[in-house]
Design an enzyme around this catalytic site. Structure first.
Site, PDB file in Angstrom:
ATOM      1  N   GLN A  37      65.130  -6.200  23.252  1.00 39.00           N
ATOM      2  CA  GLN A  37      65.651  -4.871  23.612  1.00 39.00           C
ATOM      3  C   GLN A  37      67.002  -4.650  22.951  1.00 39.00           C
ATOM      4  O   GLN A  37      67.274  -3.583  22.401  1.00 39.00           O
ATOM      5  CB  GLN A  37      65.795  -4.743  25.130  1.00 39.00           C
ATOM      6  CG  GLN A  37      64.470  -4.699  25.848  1.00 39.00           C
ATOM      7  CD  GLN A  37      64.624  -4.722  27.355  1.00 39.00           C
ATOM      8  OE1 GLN A  37      65.729  -4.801  27.870  1.00 39.00           O
ATOM      9  NE2 GLN A  37      63.508  -4.642  28.058  1.00 39.00           N
ATOM     10  N   LYS A  90      53.421  -1.507  26.262  1.00 37.37           N
ATOM     11  CA  LYS A  90      54.639  -0.871  26.764  1.00 37.37           C
ATOM     12  C   LYS A  90      55.776  -0.988  25.744  1.00 37.37           C
ATOM     13  O   LYS A  90      56.477  -0.003  25.473  1.00 37.37           O
ATOM     14  CB  LYS A  90      55.000  -1.574  28.079  1.00 37.37           C
ATOM     15  CG  LYS A  90      56.178  -1.052  28.821  1.00 37.37           C
ATOM     16  CD  LYS A  90      56.102  -1.491  30.269  1.00 37.37           C
ATOM     17  CE  LYS A  90      56.837  -2.766  30.570  1.00 37.37           C
ATOM     18  NZ  LYS A  90      58.300  -2.652  30.539  1.00 37.37           N
ATOM     19  N   SER A  91      55.963  -2.152  25.173  1.00 43.60           N
ATOM     20  CA  SER A  91      57.077  -2.343  24.235  1.00 43.60           C
ATOM     21  C   SER A  91      56.946  -1.420  23.030  1.00 43.60           C
ATOM     22  O   SER A  91      57.927  -0.837  22.567  1.00 43.60           O
ATOM     23  CB  SER A  91      57.107  -3.794  23.736  1.00 43.60           C
ATOM     24  OG  SER A  91      57.516  -4.650  24.761  1.00 43.60           O
ATOM     25  N   SER A 105      67.091 -11.371  22.993  1.00 46.06           N
ATOM     26  CA  SER A 105      66.617 -10.140  23.624  1.00 46.06           C
ATOM     27  C   SER A 105      66.168  -9.133  22.575  1.00 46.06           C
ATOM     28  O   SER A 105      66.966  -8.638  21.775  1.00 46.06           O
ATOM     29  CB  SER A 105      67.721  -9.511  24.482  1.00 46.06           C
ATOM     30  OG  SER A 105      67.356  -8.176  24.815  1.00 46.06           O
ATOM     31  N   ARG A 116      59.206   2.265  21.899  1.00 46.20           N
ATOM     32  CA  ARG A 116      59.843   2.392  20.574  1.00 46.20           C
ATOM     33  C   ARG A 116      59.275   3.558  19.798  1.00 46.20           C
ATOM     34  O   ARG A 116      60.023   4.313  19.156  1.00 46.20           O
ATOM     35  CB  ARG A 116      59.683   1.065  19.809  1.00 46.20           C
ATOM     36  CG  ARG A 116      60.571  -0.040  20.385  1.00 46.20           C
ATOM     37  CD  ARG A 116      60.125  -1.403  19.892  1.00 46.20           C
ATOM     38  NE  ARG A 116      61.075  -2.462  20.228  1.00 46.20           N
ATOM     39  CZ  ARG A 116      61.066  -3.150  21.371  1.00 46.20           C
ATOM     40  NH1 ARG A 116      60.165  -2.881  22.299  1.00 46.20           N
ATOM     41  NH2 ARG A 116      61.969  -4.096  21.589  1.00 46.20           N
ATOM     42  N   ARG A 151      70.984  -4.676  36.650  1.00 46.32           N
ATOM     43  CA  ARG A 151      70.704  -5.451  35.426  1.00 46.32           C
ATOM     44  C   ARG A 151      71.868  -5.413  34.432  1.00 46.32           C
ATOM     45  O   ARG A 151      72.589  -4.426  34.332  1.00 46.32           O
ATOM     46  CB  ARG A 151      69.388  -4.951  34.815  1.00 46.32           C
ATOM     47  CG  ARG A 151      68.255  -5.201  35.810  1.00 46.32           C
ATOM     48  CD  ARG A 151      66.922  -4.864  35.265  1.00 46.32           C
ATOM     49  NE  ARG A 151      66.541  -5.757  34.181  1.00 46.32           N
ATOM     50  CZ  ARG A 151      65.435  -5.602  33.464  1.00 46.32           C
ATOM     51  NH1 ARG A 151      64.633  -4.591  33.718  1.00 46.32           N
ATOM     52  NH2 ARG A 151      65.149  -6.443  32.513  1.00 46.32           N
ATOM     53  N   ASP A 178      57.609 -12.423  29.401  1.00 52.33           N
ATOM     54  CA  ASP A 178      56.938 -11.591  30.407  1.00 52.33           C
ATOM     55  C   ASP A 178      55.687 -12.257  30.998  1.00 52.33           C
ATOM     56  O   ASP A 178      55.132 -11.771  31.987  1.00 52.33           O
ATOM     57  CB  ASP A 178      56.555 -10.236  29.800  1.00 52.33           C
ATOM     58  CG  ASP A 178      57.796  -9.397  29.504  1.00 52.33           C
ATOM     59  OD1 ASP A 178      58.845  -9.636  30.131  1.00 52.33           O
ATOM     60  OD2 ASP A 178      57.711  -8.503  28.635  1.00 52.33           O
ATOM     61  N   ARG A 238      62.986 -13.265  39.017  1.00 51.51           N
ATOM     62  CA  ARG A 238      61.566 -13.643  38.988  1.00 51.51           C
ATOM     63  C   ARG A 238      61.325 -15.105  39.356  1.00 51.51           C
ATOM     64  O   ARG A 238      60.239 -15.445  39.817  1.00 51.51           O
ATOM     65  CB  ARG A 238      60.956 -13.324  37.610  1.00 51.51           C
ATOM     66  CG  ARG A 238      60.730 -11.840  37.449  1.00 51.51           C
ATOM     67  CD  ARG A 238      59.985 -11.460  36.186  1.00 51.51           C
ATOM     68  NE  ARG A 238      59.616 -10.046  36.284  1.00 51.51           N
ATOM     69  CZ  ARG A 238      59.337  -9.279  35.236  1.00 51.51           C
ATOM     70  NH1 ARG A 238      59.352  -9.770  34.009  1.00 51.51           N
ATOM     71  NH2 ARG A 238      59.010  -8.010  35.421  1.00 51.51           N
ATOM     72  N   LYS A 266      65.605 -10.066  35.443  1.00 47.68           N
ATOM     73  CA  LYS A 266      64.558  -9.098  35.130  1.00 47.68           C
ATOM     74  C   LYS A 266      64.473  -8.084  36.277  1.00 47.68           C
ATOM     75  O   LYS A 266      65.416  -7.931  37.043  1.00 47.68           O
ATOM     76  CB  LYS A 266      63.229  -9.822  34.906  1.00 47.68           C
ATOM     77  CG  LYS A 266      63.215 -10.671  33.638  1.00 47.68           C
ATOM     78  CD  LYS A 266      63.206  -9.793  32.409  1.00 47.68           C
ATOM     79  CE  LYS A 266      63.241 -10.610  31.134  1.00 47.68           C
ATOM     80  NZ  LYS A 266      63.470  -9.784  29.961  1.00 47.68           N
TER      81      LYS A 266
HETATM   82  C1  S3P Z   1      61.069  -6.190  25.867  1.00 42.80           C
HETATM   83  C2  S3P Z   1      61.801  -7.333  25.751  1.00 42.80           C
HETATM   84  C3  S3P Z   1      61.957  -8.289  26.849  1.00 42.80           C
HETATM   85  C4  S3P Z   1      60.860  -8.115  27.890  1.00 42.80           C
HETATM   86  C5  S3P Z   1      60.680  -6.682  28.282  1.00 42.80           C
HETATM   87  C6  S3P Z   1      60.323  -5.840  27.080  1.00 42.80           C
HETATM   88  C7  S3P Z   1      61.011  -5.276  24.718  1.00 42.80           C
HETATM   89  O1  S3P Z   1      63.202  -8.053  27.478  1.00 42.80           O
HETATM   90  O2  S3P Z   1      61.133  -8.891  29.025  1.00 42.80           O
HETATM   91  O3  S3P Z   1      59.650  -6.566  29.234  1.00 42.80           O
HETATM   92  O4  S3P Z   1      60.163  -4.369  24.681  1.00 42.80           O
HETATM   93  O5  S3P Z   1      61.829  -5.464  23.800  1.00 42.80           O
HETATM   94  P1  S3P Z   1      64.578  -8.650  26.890  1.00 42.80           P
HETATM   95  O6  S3P Z   1      64.895  -7.951  25.635  1.00 42.80           O
HETATM   96  O7  S3P Z   1      65.595  -8.386  27.964  1.00 42.80           O
HETATM   97  O8  S3P Z   1      64.312 -10.117  26.700  1.00 42.80           O
END
Ligand code: S3P
EC number: 2.5.1.19
Length: 432
Positions: A172, A26-27, A170, A31, A126, A318, A349, A345
């Site tokens: 993200q 997914k990550s 983070s 991107r 969030r 995660d 969680r 999250k």
């Molecule tokens: C992710 C970063 C994490 C993770 C999320 C996916 C990413 O979040 O929990 O499921 O793809 O960069 P955070 O950046 O909020 O830690």
């Protein structure tokens, strides 16, 4: 297992066995899709992530004028528009996906138009101040509700590079700022308190940009063009974690997962399970577009226990719910600290996991920043409610495999956020 409407009944299993290949990570898929839209040419993204979150990203890219075609075999083609995305005709729907909202905001911040980004009830709670503040310093104007919650109104424009020190670890936010930095004038540097997943950096390089990294500081120069790629998205290791943990906790299990993402910033779950006594072998490891991919074979046994804190918590963010799910079955228990981020999250969680495991008879000590569970407990089946959180639903399913009696998971279709086929694959590898 019985699937009835949104309820799923999970029966206990003796072991896990067989082999799996999983949909794309997914990550990485988020991107690749975003960078493909801002590249020149059409990118081909094979084994794209199958969940609703990445579909939200594709929907947003389509609304921004990038033609998106999805084949039945999981291949997605995204037509890039270079720097010139199209002004969408209405608000962008990010669904349940924090990744979509946070990372895409970095690209929208540099566009010469205003966009509104919205999400579902969970996403609307969030925290977004962590991107609003630095993107503001780069020259964008972003307005949120209620101290920085979605919906976000992003007024883009000419950006300039900044130095930014992340206050929470983070990935993200790091990717958001690197994406904005690519479209800004000058140099952008992001310093993180702990090393987080580096898919943003690797993806930018795969699309042709130069990104430099020195310890926890990552730097990008603005104005570099991106070119389309033809890439395979490696199997999602955070999805694999549910099967790996289930196999680790049920002695005699043997599971093989091939085509799996093994990026060291994501593979900490393998170290933890091996540290507790599971036998793990990695085979045929190769690099694809900077990402390590390979085959993992896991053999379950008696697990000792673990204490997870600091940088390890950030690396496992995660996977913490599923580690909580197997804690009661270990010998010495599991303690997790420094995990305040778990509270913001898709659900809180820590609280939701604790409520559900308690319903299964597990004693759990809850902290503001984590939890502790003793080992050698005897969970029993129960009715559990993951509160719409996909990773909690899957963690409960793993806990249910070792419990006495059946467990009913309500609202279990939320697994579709990241892993729509989770329950059917679980059924395939569960030996009863
Ligand atoms: C992710 C970063 C994490 C993770 C999320 C996916 C990413 O979040 O929990 O499921 O793809 O960069 P955070 O950046 O909020 O830690």
């Amino acid at each position: 297992m019985t699937v009835g409407g949104k309820h799923v009944v999970v029966r206990p299993a003796r072991q896990i066995g067989g082999s799996l290949r999983l949909p794309g990570d997914k990550s990485i898929a988020h991107r690749y899709a975003m960078l493909a839209g801002t590249a020149d040419g059409t990118s081909v993204l094979r084994n794209f992530a199958s969940g609703a979150d990445c579909a939200s990203t594709l929907g947003c890219m389509a609304a921004l004028g990038c033609a998106v075609v999805r084949d039945a075999d999981g291949t997605v083609k995204v037509e890039g528009r270079g720097r010139g995305l199209k002004e969408p005709s209405g608000p962008l729907d990010c669904g349940n996906s924090g990744s979509t909202m946070r990372m895409l905001a970095g690209i929208l911040a540099a566009q010469p138009f205003a966009t509104e980004m919205r999400g579902d009830g969970s996403l609307s709670r969030r925290p977004m101040a962590r991107i609003i503040e630095p993107l503001g310093r780069m020259g964008a104007s972003i307005a949120g509700e209620d101290g920085g919650r979605p919906p976000l109104k992003v007024r883009g424009g000419a950006l300039h590079g900044v130095e930014h020190q992340l206050t929470v670890a983070s990935a993200q936010v790091k990717s958001c700022l690197l994406f904005a930095g690519l479209l800004a004038e000058g140099v952008t540097a992001v310093e993180e308190p702990q090393r987080t997943r580096d898919h943003g950096e690797l993806a930018l390089r795969a699309f042709g940009a130069e990104v430099t990294r020195e310890r926890n500081r990552t730097t990008i120069r603005g104005g570099q063009p991106l070119h389309a790629i033809d890439a395979y998205v490696p199997g999602d290791i955070s999805s694999a974690a549910f099967f790996l943990c289930a196999a680790a906790m049920l002695p005699g299990s043997r599971l093989v997962i091939d085509g799996l993402l093994l990026n060291p910033t994501r593979a900490a779950i393998l170290d933890v399970l091996a540290g507790m006594g599971a036998t793990i072998r990695m085979l045929e490891v190769e690099e694809r577009h900077g990402e390590l991919v390979g085959t993992v074979q896991i053999t379950g046994g008696k697990l000792s226990g673990a204490r997870i804190a600091g940088a390890q918590t950030a690396a496992l963010i995660d996977e913490l719910p599923v580690l909580g799910a197997i804690a009661a079955y270990t010998n010495d228990g599991i303690e997790v600290r420094d995990a305040r981020e778990l509270r913001v999250k898709e659900s809180d969680r820590i609280a939701v996991l604790a409520t559900n495991l308690r319903a299964m008879g597990v004693q759990i000590e809850e902290f503001e920043d984590g939890f502790r569970m003793a080992g050698k407990q005897r969970p029993h089946g129960a009715k559990v409610d993951p509160a719409g959180d996909h990773r909690i639903a899957m963690a409960c399913a793993v806990a249910a495999l070792g419990a006495e009696g059946d467990t009913t998971i309500t609202g279990a279709d939320c697994v579709g956020i990241s892993f729509p086929d989770f329950f059917s694959l679980l059924e395939r590898v569960a030996i009863r």
